[in-house]
Design a protein around this motif. Structure first.
Motif, PDB file in Angstrom:
ATOM      1  N   LYS A   1       0.823  -1.208   0.000  1.00  0.00           N
ATOM      2  CA  LYS A   1       0.000   0.000   0.000  1.00  0.00           C
ATOM      3  C   LYS A   1       0.857   1.258   0.000  1.00  0.00           C
ATOM      4  O   LYS A   1       0.333   2.362   0.038  1.00  0.00           O
ATOM      5  CB  LYS A   1      -0.916   0.030   1.227  1.00  0.00           C
ATOM      6  N   SER A   2       2.146   1.091  -0.038  1.00  0.00           N
ATOM      7  CA  SER A   2       3.032   2.246  -0.054  1.00  0.00           C
ATOM      8  C   SER A   2       4.102   2.032  -1.119  1.00  0.00           C
ATOM      9  O   SER A   2       4.374   0.915  -1.533  1.00  0.00           O
ATOM     10  CB  SER A   2       3.666   2.470   1.318  1.00  0.00           C
ATOM     11  N   ARG A   3       4.679   3.138  -1.523  1.00  0.00           N
ATOM     12  CA  ARG A   3       5.734   3.097  -2.533  1.00  0.00           C
ATOM     13  C   ARG A   3       6.872   3.979  -2.064  1.00  0.00           C
ATOM     14  O   ARG A   3       6.694   4.850  -1.213  1.00  0.00           O
ATOM     15  CB  ARG A   3       5.222   3.601  -3.866  1.00  0.00           C
ATOM     16  N   SER A   4       8.001   3.783  -2.670  1.00  0.00           N
ATOM     17  CA  SER A   4       9.131   4.650  -2.369  1.00  0.00           C
ATOM     18  C   SER A   4       9.438   5.496  -3.594  1.00  0.00           C
ATOM     19  O   SER A   4       9.072   5.141  -4.711  1.00  0.00           O
ATOM     20  CB  SER A   4      10.357   3.834  -1.963  1.00  0.00           C
ATOM     21  N   GLY A   5      10.054   6.618  -3.353  1.00  0.00           N
ATOM     22  CA  GLY A   5      10.430   7.483  -4.452  1.00  0.00           C
ATOM     23  C   GLY A   5      10.930   8.810  -3.924  1.00  0.00           C
ATOM     24  O   GLY A   5      11.078   9.014  -2.724  1.00  0.00           O
ATOM     25  N   THR A   6      11.161   9.701  -4.849  1.00  0.00           N
ATOM     26  CA  THR A   6      11.668  11.020  -4.497  1.00  0.00           C
ATOM     27  C   THR A   6      10.504  11.976  -4.256  1.00  0.00           C
ATOM     28  O   THR A   6       9.342  11.653  -4.543  1.00  0.00           O
ATOM     29  CB  THR A   6      12.538  11.576  -5.629  1.00  0.00           C
ATOM     30  N   ALA A   7      10.818  13.156  -3.784  1.00  0.00           N
ATOM     31  CA  ALA A   7       9.803  14.183  -3.601  1.00  0.00           C
ATOM     32  C   ALA A   7       9.174  14.541  -4.945  1.00  0.00           C
ATOM     33  O   ALA A   7       7.965  14.779  -5.040  1.00  0.00           O
ATOM     34  CB  ALA A   7      10.410  15.409  -2.930  1.00  0.00           C
ATOM     35  N   ASN A   8       9.978  14.550  -6.002  1.00  0.00           N
ATOM     36  CA  ASN A   8       9.455  14.834  -7.335  1.00  0.00           C
ATOM     37  C   ASN A   8       8.470  13.759  -7.790  1.00  0.00           C
ATOM     38  O   ASN A   8       7.456  14.054  -8.426  1.00  0.00           O
ATOM     39  CB  ASN A   8      10.581  14.987  -8.347  1.00  0.00           C
ATOM     40  N   ASP A   9       8.763  12.494  -7.440  1.00  0.00           N
ATOM     41  CA  ASP A   9       7.836  11.413  -7.762  1.00  0.00           C
ATOM     42  C   ASP A   9       6.504  11.612  -7.047  1.00  0.00           C
ATOM     43  O   ASP A   9       5.435  11.418  -7.637  1.00  0.00           O
ATOM     44  CB  ASP A   9       8.424  10.053  -7.364  1.00  0.00           C
ATOM     45  N   LEU A  10       6.573  12.021  -5.795  1.00  0.00           N
ATOM     46  CA  LEU A  10       5.360  12.274  -5.024  1.00  0.00           C
ATOM     47  C   LEU A  10       4.542  13.394  -5.658  1.00  0.00           C
ATOM     48  O   LEU A  10       3.326  13.259  -5.828  1.00  0.00           O
ATOM     49  CB  LEU A  10       5.715  12.628  -3.579  1.00  0.00           C
TER      50      LEU A  10
ATOM     51  N   ALA B   1       4.583  14.406  -8.712  1.00  0.00           N
ATOM     52  CA  ALA B   1       4.041  13.940  -9.998  1.00  0.00           C
ATOM     53  C   ALA B   1       2.794  13.091  -9.766  1.00  0.00           C
ATOM     54  O   ALA B   1       1.796  13.221 -10.489  1.00  0.00           O
ATOM     55  CB  ALA B   1       5.095  13.148 -10.756  1.00  0.00           C
ATOM     56  N   ASP B   2       2.821  12.235  -8.761  1.00  0.00           N
ATOM     57  CA  ASP B   2       1.642  11.412  -8.435  1.00  0.00           C
ATOM     58  C   ASP B   2       0.479  12.284  -7.985  1.00  0.00           C
ATOM     59  O   ASP B   2      -0.668  12.046  -8.350  1.00  0.00           O
ATOM     60  CB  ASP B   2       1.969  10.392  -7.340  1.00  0.00           C
ATOM     61  N   LEU B   3       0.765  13.288  -7.185  1.00  0.00           N
ATOM     62  CA  LEU B   3      -0.301  14.153  -6.672  1.00  0.00           C
ATOM     63  C   LEU B   3      -0.910  15.019  -7.760  1.00  0.00           C
ATOM     64  O   LEU B   3      -2.099  15.303  -7.737  1.00  0.00           O
ATOM     65  CB  LEU B   3       0.244  15.054  -5.543  1.00  0.00           C
ATOM     66  N   ASN B   4      -0.089  15.432  -8.697  1.00  0.00           N
ATOM     67  CA  ASN B   4      -0.572  16.297  -9.767  1.00  0.00           C
ATOM     68  C   ASN B   4      -1.172  15.521 -10.942  1.00  0.00           C
ATOM     69  O   ASN B   4      -1.684  16.124 -11.866  1.00  0.00           O
ATOM     70  CB  ASN B   4       0.559  17.210 -10.270  1.00  0.00           C
TER      71      ASN B   4
END
Length: 53
Positions: A38-47, A49-52
């Protein structure tokens, strides 16, 4: 005065214990989320991008 200091120490210890318990609870929840994918890892930019979308 000593009684009041003793009571203050007890309250401070209880607060520390409550905070510690909250951290443990959150860590267990996070571990469960990872285990259930239910969770993923990534960078702040990845986050962002997912939110937008």
């Amino acid at each position: 005065m000593e009684d009041q200091q003793y009571i203050q120490e007890i309250i401070q210890r209880r607060l520390v214990d409550a905070k510690r318990s909250a951290v443990v609870r959150r860590a267990k929840e996070a571990k469960d989320n990872v285990r259930k994918n239910k969770s993923r890892s990534g960078t702040a930019n990845d986050l962002l991008a997912d939110l937008n979308g």
